[in-house]
Motif scaffolding. Structure first.
Motif, PDB file in Angstrom:
ATOM      1  N   UNK A 192       0.829  -1.210   0.000  1.00 17.64           N
ATOM      2  CA  UNK A 192       0.000   0.000   0.000  1.00 17.64           C
ATOM      3  C   UNK A 192       0.865   1.262   0.000  1.00 17.64           C
ATOM      4  N   UNK A 193       0.559   2.168  -0.908  1.00 20.12           N
ATOM      5  CA  UNK A 193       1.280   3.439  -0.942  1.00 20.12           C
ATOM      6  C   UNK A 193       2.674   3.362  -1.543  1.00 20.12           C
ATOM      7  N   UNK A 194       2.979   2.249  -2.194  1.00 16.58           N
ATOM      8  CA  UNK A 194       4.332   2.139  -2.743  1.00 16.58           C
ATOM      9  C   UNK A 194       4.470   2.947  -4.025  1.00 16.58           C
ATOM     10  N   UNK A 195       5.697   3.198  -4.443  1.00 15.08           N
ATOM     11  CA  UNK A 195       5.952   4.023  -5.602  1.00 15.08           C
ATOM     12  C   UNK A 195       5.754   3.246  -6.902  1.00 15.08           C
ATOM     13  N   UNK A 196       5.908   3.956  -8.021  1.00 15.65           N
ATOM     14  CA  UNK A 196       5.804   3.295  -9.318  1.00 15.65           C
ATOM     15  C   UNK A 196       7.210   3.040  -9.874  1.00 15.65           C
ATOM     16  N   UNK A 197       7.275   2.421 -11.051  1.00 15.92           N
ATOM     17  CA  UNK A 197       8.573   2.108 -11.668  1.00 15.92           C
ATOM     18  C   UNK A 197       8.743   0.617 -11.826  1.00 15.92           C
ATOM     19  N   UNK A 198       9.608   0.200 -12.769  1.00 16.48           N
ATOM     20  CA  UNK A 198       9.722  -1.222 -13.123  1.00 16.48           C
ATOM     21  C   UNK A 198      10.141  -2.117 -11.960  1.00 16.48           C
ATOM     22  N   UNK A 199      10.813  -1.569 -10.941  1.00 21.11           N
ATOM     23  CA  UNK A 199      11.232  -2.386  -9.806  1.00 21.11           C
ATOM     24  C   UNK A 199      10.436  -2.087  -8.543  1.00 21.11           C
ATOM     25  N   UNK A 200       9.279  -1.443  -8.712  1.00 17.48           N
ATOM     26  CA  UNK A 200       8.490  -1.064  -7.534  1.00 17.48           C
ATOM     27  C   UNK A 200       7.687  -2.253  -7.021  1.00 17.48           C
ATOM     28  N   UNK A 201       7.248  -2.138  -5.769  1.00 15.58           N
ATOM     29  CA  UNK A 201       6.437  -3.196  -5.181  1.00 15.58           C
ATOM     30  C   UNK A 201       5.070  -3.281  -5.854  1.00 15.58           C
ATOM     31  N   UNK A 202       4.549  -2.147  -6.352  1.00  5.57           N
ATOM     32  CA  UNK A 202       3.235  -2.226  -7.005  1.00  5.57           C
ATOM     33  C   UNK A 202       3.334  -2.997  -8.322  1.00  5.57           C
ATOM     34  N   UNK A 203       4.446  -2.851  -9.033  1.00  6.24           N
ATOM     35  CA  UNK A 203       4.644  -3.655 -10.243  1.00  6.24           C
ATOM     36  C   UNK A 203       4.798  -5.129  -9.857  1.00  6.24           C
ATOM     37  N   UNK A 204       5.523  -5.397  -8.790  1.00  8.01           N
ATOM     38  CA  UNK A 204       5.701  -6.783  -8.342  1.00  8.01           C
ATOM     39  C   UNK A 204       4.358  -7.440  -8.050  1.00  8.01           C
ATOM     40  N   UNK A 205       3.451  -6.661  -7.465  1.00  9.59           N
ATOM     41  CA  UNK A 205       2.119  -7.190  -7.149  1.00  9.59           C
ATOM     42  C   UNK A 205       1.382  -7.594  -8.427  1.00  9.59           C
ATOM     43  N   UNK A 206       1.492  -6.758  -9.457  1.00  8.66           N
ATOM     44  CA  UNK A 206       0.846  -7.060 -10.747  1.00  8.66           C
ATOM     45  C   UNK A 206       1.480  -8.280 -11.412  1.00  8.66           C
TER      46      UNK A 206
END
Ligand code: ZN
Length: 281
Positions: free
Chosen positions: A175-189
Motif C-alpha cells: 500500500x502506498x508504494x511508488x511506481x517504476x519497473x522495480x516497484x512493489x506495485x509492479x511486483x504485485x501485478x
C-alpha cells in the motif's frame, strides 16, 4: 478453450442496473446526484437502483440488453471463475474464501468508489469482489489485438489473483508504494500474472474438460501471452503518448508480464510466483 456452462454461481449480474439508471438520468441529473450524494453522505445512486447495495429495481427495468454471444461470455466467465477458484481452494484450503465477479455496464459504484469501464476490469479489496464490464473483451480483441477465450480467461484469473493476494496479505504490504519497473506495485501485478499462469498450467492438462473443468486447446497459450504483452505499461504508454516512461510503470513492461505469466504457466506452482525478491520497496 473447452468448458461447460454452469449455474452462474460465481457471477453477480449488475448489467441491467449499473448503466441503465445512470444513462436514464442524463449527464445533468447524474452530476446533481453525484454532488448531492457527496453533500449528504448518502449514496443516492443506490436509491435509484444504480448502486450495488440496492436490492430493488426502482427506476430501471433490471433486465440487461443482451445477445446470445454476450450470454455465452457470461457463462465462460462463470466457468473460468469456478475452475480457478476450485484450484485456489485445493491449494490454500481454509485460507481461501470464494469471491464473485460483478458484471456491470459503463460505470459502477463499488466499495472502492465510482468506476467507469474505461479503467478496465479491477479487483476491489474493500468488498473482495472482481469487477468486469464484458465490453473490455472487445477492446482486448480489437484495440489490443489479443482475441480468444484464453486471453479473456487470463484477464479474469489475473483479477482473481489479486483476490488471492488480498487474502494472503500481499496487497496490504505494498500500500502506498511508488511506481517504476522495480516497484512493489509492479511486483504485485506481476505476481497476479504469474498466478493467472498457474491456472493456465492446470487448464492445459488433458482430460480436464472430460472431468467437468476448463481445458485449453493446443495453441491457446499463445492467446494469453499475446494479451500479457499487449497490456504491458511500455506498450500502453507508447499507444497513448508515443513514448515510454519506465518511472511511471504500475503493471510492468510487456516483457516482464510475459515472463511472469510464463513462469506460472510452465511450473504450475504459485510458490514460484515471487517477484518481490527481485524488486525494491
Ligand atoms: Zn492487476
Amino acid at each position: 478453450m473447452r468448458w461447460t456452462p454452469g449455474d452462474r454461481g460465481n457471477i453477480e449480474d449488475l448489467r441491467g442496473r449499473s448503466a441503465g439508471g445512470i444513462a436514464g438520468l442524463g449527464i445533468g441529473g447524474f452530476l446533481i446526484l453525484l454532488v448531492l450524494s457527496w453533500a449528504t453522505g448518502t449514496n443516492l445512486f443506490s436509491l435509484l437502483g444504480t448502486g450495488p447495495s440496492s436490492s430493488g429495481s426502482v427506476g430501471t427495468s433490471g433486465e440487461p440488453r443482451t445477445s446470445p454471444a454476450e450470454e455465452r461470455l457470461v457463462d465462460m466467465v462463470d466457468a473460468v471463475a469456478e475452475d480457478a477458484q476450485d484450484m485456489w481452494e485445493e491449494m490454500l484450503g481454509g485460507r481461501y474464501e470464494r469471491t464473485r465477479v460483478v458484471l456491470f455496464r459503463d460505470a459502477i459504484q463499488s466499495a472502492c468508489g465510482f468506476a467507469e469501464s474505461a479503467t478496465g476490469p479491477f479487483y476491489c479489496p474493500g468488498d473482495r469482489k472482481v469487477y468486469l464490464d464484458l465490453g473490455f473483451f472487445s477492446d482486448l480483441s480489437r484495440r489490443f489485438a489479443a482475441p480468444g477465450e484464453f486471453a479473456e480467461a487470463y484477464v479474469l484469473t489475473h483479477e482473481i489473483g489479486h483476490h488471492v493476494q488480498n487474502l494472503l496479505g500481499y496487497t496490504e504490504r505494498v500500500r502506498g508504494s511508488r511506481t517504476g519497473p522495480n516497484s512493489a506495485s509492479v511486483a504485485l501485478e506481476l505476481q497476479a500474472d504469474c498466478f493467472a499462469g498457474t491456472w493456465g498450467h492446470r487448464a492445459s492438462q488433458q482430460g480436464r474438460f472430460q472431468a467437468g473443468g476448463v481445458e485449453l486447446d493446443p495453441g491457446d497459450a499463445e492467446q494469453a501471452i499475446k494479451a500479457a504483452a499487449a497490456i504491458g505499461d511500455d506498450r500502453l504508454q507508447r499507444m497513448a503518448t508515443g513514448r515510454v516512461m519506465p518511472e511511471r510503470f504500475t503493471h510492468g513492461s510487456s516483457a516482464q508480464r510475459v515472463e511472469w505469466f510464463r513462469r506460472g504457466m510452465e511450473g504450475g506452482d504459485p510458490r514460484a510466483c515471487d517477484p518481490f525478491g527481485t524488486t525494491t520497496r
